[in-house]
Scaffold this motif. Structure first.
Motif, PDB file in Angstrom:
ATOM      1  N   LEU A 129       0.875  -1.170   0.000  1.00 15.06           N
ATOM      2  CA  LEU A 129       0.000   0.000   0.000  1.00 15.06           C
ATOM      3  C   LEU A 129       0.912   1.220   0.000  1.00 15.06           C
ATOM      4  O   LEU A 129       1.788   1.356   0.869  1.00 15.06           O
ATOM      5  CB  LEU A 129      -0.912   0.017   1.228  1.00 15.06           C
ATOM      6  CG  LEU A 129      -1.996   1.104   1.193  1.00 15.06           C
ATOM      7  CD1 LEU A 129      -3.037   0.794   0.113  1.00 15.06           C
ATOM      8  CD2 LEU A 129      -2.677   1.254   2.547  1.00 15.06           C
ATOM      9  N   HIS A 130       0.728   2.080  -1.002  1.00 15.41           N
ATOM     10  CA  HIS A 130       1.574   3.275  -1.117  1.00 15.41           C
ATOM     11  C   HIS A 130       0.854   4.428  -0.433  1.00 15.41           C
ATOM     12  O   HIS A 130      -0.297   4.745  -0.781  1.00 15.41           O
ATOM     13  CB  HIS A 130       1.826   3.604  -2.593  1.00 15.41           C
ATOM     14  CG  HIS A 130       2.802   4.714  -2.813  1.00 15.41           C
ATOM     15  ND1 HIS A 130       4.172   4.539  -2.737  1.00 15.41           N
ATOM     16  CD2 HIS A 130       2.598   6.020  -3.105  1.00 15.41           C
ATOM     17  CE1 HIS A 130       4.769   5.686  -2.991  1.00 15.41           C
ATOM     18  NE2 HIS A 130       3.842   6.612  -3.221  1.00 15.41           N
ATOM     19  N   LEU A 131       1.513   5.028   0.577  1.00 12.49           N
ATOM     20  CA  LEU A 131       0.868   6.090   1.349  1.00 12.49           C
ATOM     21  C   LEU A 131       1.596   7.413   1.121  1.00 12.49           C
ATOM     22  O   LEU A 131       2.733   7.592   1.569  1.00 12.49           O
ATOM     23  CB  LEU A 131       0.878   5.725   2.836  1.00 12.49           C
ATOM     24  CG  LEU A 131       0.057   4.476   3.183  1.00 12.49           C
ATOM     25  CD1 LEU A 131       0.966   3.332   3.622  1.00 12.49           C
ATOM     26  CD2 LEU A 131      -0.955   4.778   4.272  1.00 12.49           C
ATOM     27  N   ASP A 132       0.917   8.307   0.431  1.00 13.64           N
ATOM     28  CA  ASP A 132       1.519   9.588   0.033  1.00 13.64           C
ATOM     29  C   ASP A 132       1.315  10.654   1.094  1.00 13.64           C
ATOM     30  O   ASP A 132       0.210  11.164   1.255  1.00 13.64           O
ATOM     31  CB  ASP A 132       0.892  10.064  -1.288  1.00 13.64           C
ATOM     32  CG  ASP A 132       1.453   9.309  -2.469  1.00 13.64           C
ATOM     33  OD1 ASP A 132       0.664   8.825  -3.293  1.00 13.64           O
ATOM     34  OD2 ASP A 132       2.692   9.204  -2.546  1.00 13.64           O
ATOM     35  N   VAL A 133       2.384  10.972   1.796  1.00 13.62           N
ATOM     36  CA  VAL A 133       2.329  11.982   2.860  1.00 13.62           C
ATOM     37  C   VAL A 133       2.831  13.313   2.306  1.00 13.62           C
ATOM     38  O   VAL A 133       3.927  13.385   1.751  1.00 13.62           O
ATOM     39  CB  VAL A 133       3.207  11.543   4.058  1.00 13.62           C
ATOM     40  CG1 VAL A 133       3.231  12.621   5.136  1.00 13.62           C
ATOM     41  CG2 VAL A 133       2.707  10.217   4.622  1.00 13.62           C
ATOM     42  N   LEU A 139       7.321  10.032   1.896  1.00 13.62           N
ATOM     43  CA  LEU A 139       7.301  11.310   2.613  1.00 13.62           C
ATOM     44  C   LEU A 139       7.669  12.452   1.665  1.00 13.62           C
ATOM     45  O   LEU A 139       8.844  12.706   1.393  1.00 13.62           O
ATOM     46  CB  LEU A 139       8.274  11.269   3.806  1.00 13.62           C
ATOM     47  CG  LEU A 139       7.944  10.279   4.927  1.00 13.62           C
ATOM     48  CD1 LEU A 139       8.969  10.413   6.063  1.00 13.62           C
ATOM     49  CD2 LEU A 139       6.533  10.480   5.456  1.00 13.62           C
ATOM     50  N   MET A 140       6.631  13.152   1.198  1.00 17.93           N
ATOM     51  CA  MET A 140       6.849  14.349   0.378  1.00 17.93           C
ATOM     52  C   MET A 140       6.771  15.536   1.337  1.00 17.93           C
ATOM     53  O   MET A 140       5.798  16.306   1.357  1.00 17.93           O
ATOM     54  CB  MET A 140       5.783  14.444  -0.728  1.00 17.93           C
ATOM     55  CG  MET A 140       5.986  13.411  -1.821  1.00 17.93           C
ATOM     56  SD  MET A 140       4.576  13.236  -2.906  1.00 17.93           S
ATOM     57  CE  MET A 140       3.661  11.995  -1.994  1.00 17.93           C
ATOM     58  N   ILE A 141       7.782  15.598   2.204  1.00 12.97           N
ATOM     59  CA  ILE A 141       7.796  16.611   3.264  1.00 12.97           C
ATOM     60  C   ILE A 141       9.205  17.210   3.356  1.00 12.97           C
ATOM     61  O   ILE A 141      10.205  16.574   2.978  1.00 12.97           O
ATOM     62  CB  ILE A 141       7.364  16.014   4.637  1.00 12.97           C
ATOM     63  CG1 ILE A 141       8.375  14.997   5.165  1.00 12.97           C
ATOM     64  CG2 ILE A 141       5.998  15.347   4.513  1.00 12.97           C
ATOM     65  CD1 ILE A 141       8.016  14.449   6.566  1.00 12.97           C
ATOM     66  N   VAL A 179       8.310   3.487  -9.601  1.00 13.47           N
ATOM     67  CA  VAL A 179       7.836   4.672 -10.332  1.00 13.47           C
ATOM     68  C   VAL A 179       6.477   5.061  -9.762  1.00 13.47           C
ATOM     69  O   VAL A 179       5.703   4.207  -9.288  1.00 13.47           O
ATOM     70  CB  VAL A 179       7.738   4.418 -11.862  1.00 13.47           C
ATOM     71  CG1 VAL A 179       9.112   4.366 -12.509  1.00 13.47           C
ATOM     72  CG2 VAL A 179       6.958   3.145 -12.174  1.00 13.47           C
ATOM     73  N   ASP A 180       6.203   6.373  -9.813  1.00 12.69           N
ATOM     74  CA  ASP A 180       5.025   6.903  -9.131  1.00 12.69           C
ATOM     75  C   ASP A 180       4.518   8.136  -9.869  1.00 12.69           C
ATOM     76  O   ASP A 180       5.203   9.143  -9.963  1.00 12.69           O
ATOM     77  CB  ASP A 180       5.448   7.285  -7.704  1.00 12.69           C
ATOM     78  CG  ASP A 180       4.333   7.892  -6.906  1.00 12.69           C
ATOM     79  OD1 ASP A 180       4.602   8.307  -5.762  1.00 12.69           O
ATOM     80  OD2 ASP A 180       3.203   7.979  -7.398  1.00 12.69           O
ATOM     81  N   GLY A 181       3.278   7.963 -10.431  1.00 15.18           N
ATOM     82  CA  GLY A 181       2.654   9.114 -11.080  1.00 15.18           C
ATOM     83  C   GLY A 181       2.322   8.826 -12.530  1.00 15.18           C
ATOM     84  O   GLY A 181       3.230   8.619 -13.340  1.00 15.18           O
TER      85      GLY A 181
HETATM   86 ZN    ZN Z   1       3.930   8.566  -3.924  1.00 16.79          ZN
END
Ligand code: ZN
Ligand code: DX5
Length: 222
Positions: A38-42, A73-75, A180-182
Motif C-alpha cells: 500500500l503506497h501512502l503519500d504523505v 514522505l513528500m515533506i 515509479v510513481d505518477g
Molecule cells: Zn507517492
C-alpha cells in the motif's frame, strides 16, 4: 560479475486516489483486489503544493490490512518526522533527496529502526543527486510526475533515470527496487518496466477503475 538483481513485479495502489470517507475499507480493498504494497503519500503543503495526511492516519489504517506500508514522505523535514511514521506502522519509508536534511543520516536511522529505506527524486532532479546514497537504500523511487497530485500525465523524460538506476545497481552489485510513481497505467507501466522499474505505484488507475482487480492485473502483466 555477480548475477544482476532482478526484483519481482510489485503493484502498489496509492491510497491518495481512494475515497477518504472510507479509508479503512479502501486499504483493505487494495489488498483484496490483489495489491502487493500500500503506497501512502504523505504531503506537508510545503515540500509539495498539497496536504494529505499524517502518522495518525497511517496508524488508523494499519489494522485494516497486512499489506507492506510503503510510506512516501513528500515533506521538507523527513529527518524530524520519519520516526512517527515508523511507530504508526510504516514498513518502508521513502524520503526525497531534495528535502532539507542529512540524507545519509536519515536513511541510516530508518534502517537501524528495522525498516526498509527509500530515496525519491523528482523529475527535474538529475540522477547524480542520488548516486552517493545507492548503498543506503532498499528502494529508488523515480518520480514520473511532479509530486503533489494524483491524476497527472506520465513524464517520459524520466525514463533514462530508471535505466541509470539499473546500470548502477548492476555495476555496484546492489539490490534495491526501482519504483515509479505518477501517471502509471498499463501503457506507461510497459514503458517504465522496459526501462527497468519493477515497483509500480498507481492511484487513479486502480482506485478509479470499475474493476480494481483487473486494473491491478493489467499493471502486473504490463
Ligand atoms: Zn507517492
Ligand atoms: C505524487 C503522488 C501521486 C500518486 C499517484 O503526486 O505520489 O503520484 O501517488 O498518482 P496517480 O497514480 O493518480 O497518477
Amino acid at each position: 560479475m555477480t548475477t544482476p538483481f532482478l526484483p519481482p513485479r510489485i503493484v502498489a495502489p496509492s491510497i491518495l486516489a481512494s475515497d477518504y470517507g472510507k479509508f479503512g475499507n479502501e486499504a483493505a480493498d487494495a489488498e483484496a483486489q490483489g495489491g502487493d504494497w500500500l503506497h501512502l503519500d504523505v504531503m506537508d503543503g510545503h515540500f509539495v503544493e498539497n496536504i494529505s495526511f499524517g502518522p495518525g492516519v497511517v496508524k488508523a489504517l494499519r489494522p485494516h490490512t497486512n499489506l507492506f506500508f510503503d510510506v512516501h514522505l513528500m515533506i521538507t523535514r523527513p529527518d524530524h518526522y520519519w520516526e512517527a511514521f515508523a511507530k504508526a506502522g510504516a514498513n518502508g519509508i521513502t524520503v526525497h533527496v531534495e528535502s532539507h536534511h542529512d540524507v545519509q543520516m536519515t536513511l541510516k536511522k530508518i534502517r537501524e529502526a528495522g525498516l526498509k529505506t527509500g530515496l525519491a527524486l523528482n523529475p527535474s532532479t538529475p540522477f547524480e543527486e542520488v548516486q552517493p546514497f545507492l548503498t543506503d537504500i532498499d528502494l529508488l523511487l523515480v518520480m514520473t510526475v511532479v509530486p503533489g497530485f494524483g491524476g497527472q500525465s506520465f513524464m517520459r523524460e524520466t525514463l533514462p533515470k530508471i535505466e541509470a538506476g539499473v546500470t548502477e545497481r548492476n555495476r555496484q552489485g546492489l539490490r534495491y527496487h526501482i519504483e515509479v510513481d505518477g501517471g502509471i497505467d498499463a501503457h506507461t507501466a510497459a514503458d517504465a518496466t522496459r526501462a527497468g522499474a519493477n515497483a509500480l505505484v498507481a492511484g487513479t488507475t486502480i482506485f478509479k477503475a470499475a474493476d480494481r482487480a483487473a486494473a491491478i492485473r493489467s499493471l502486473r502483466d504490463a
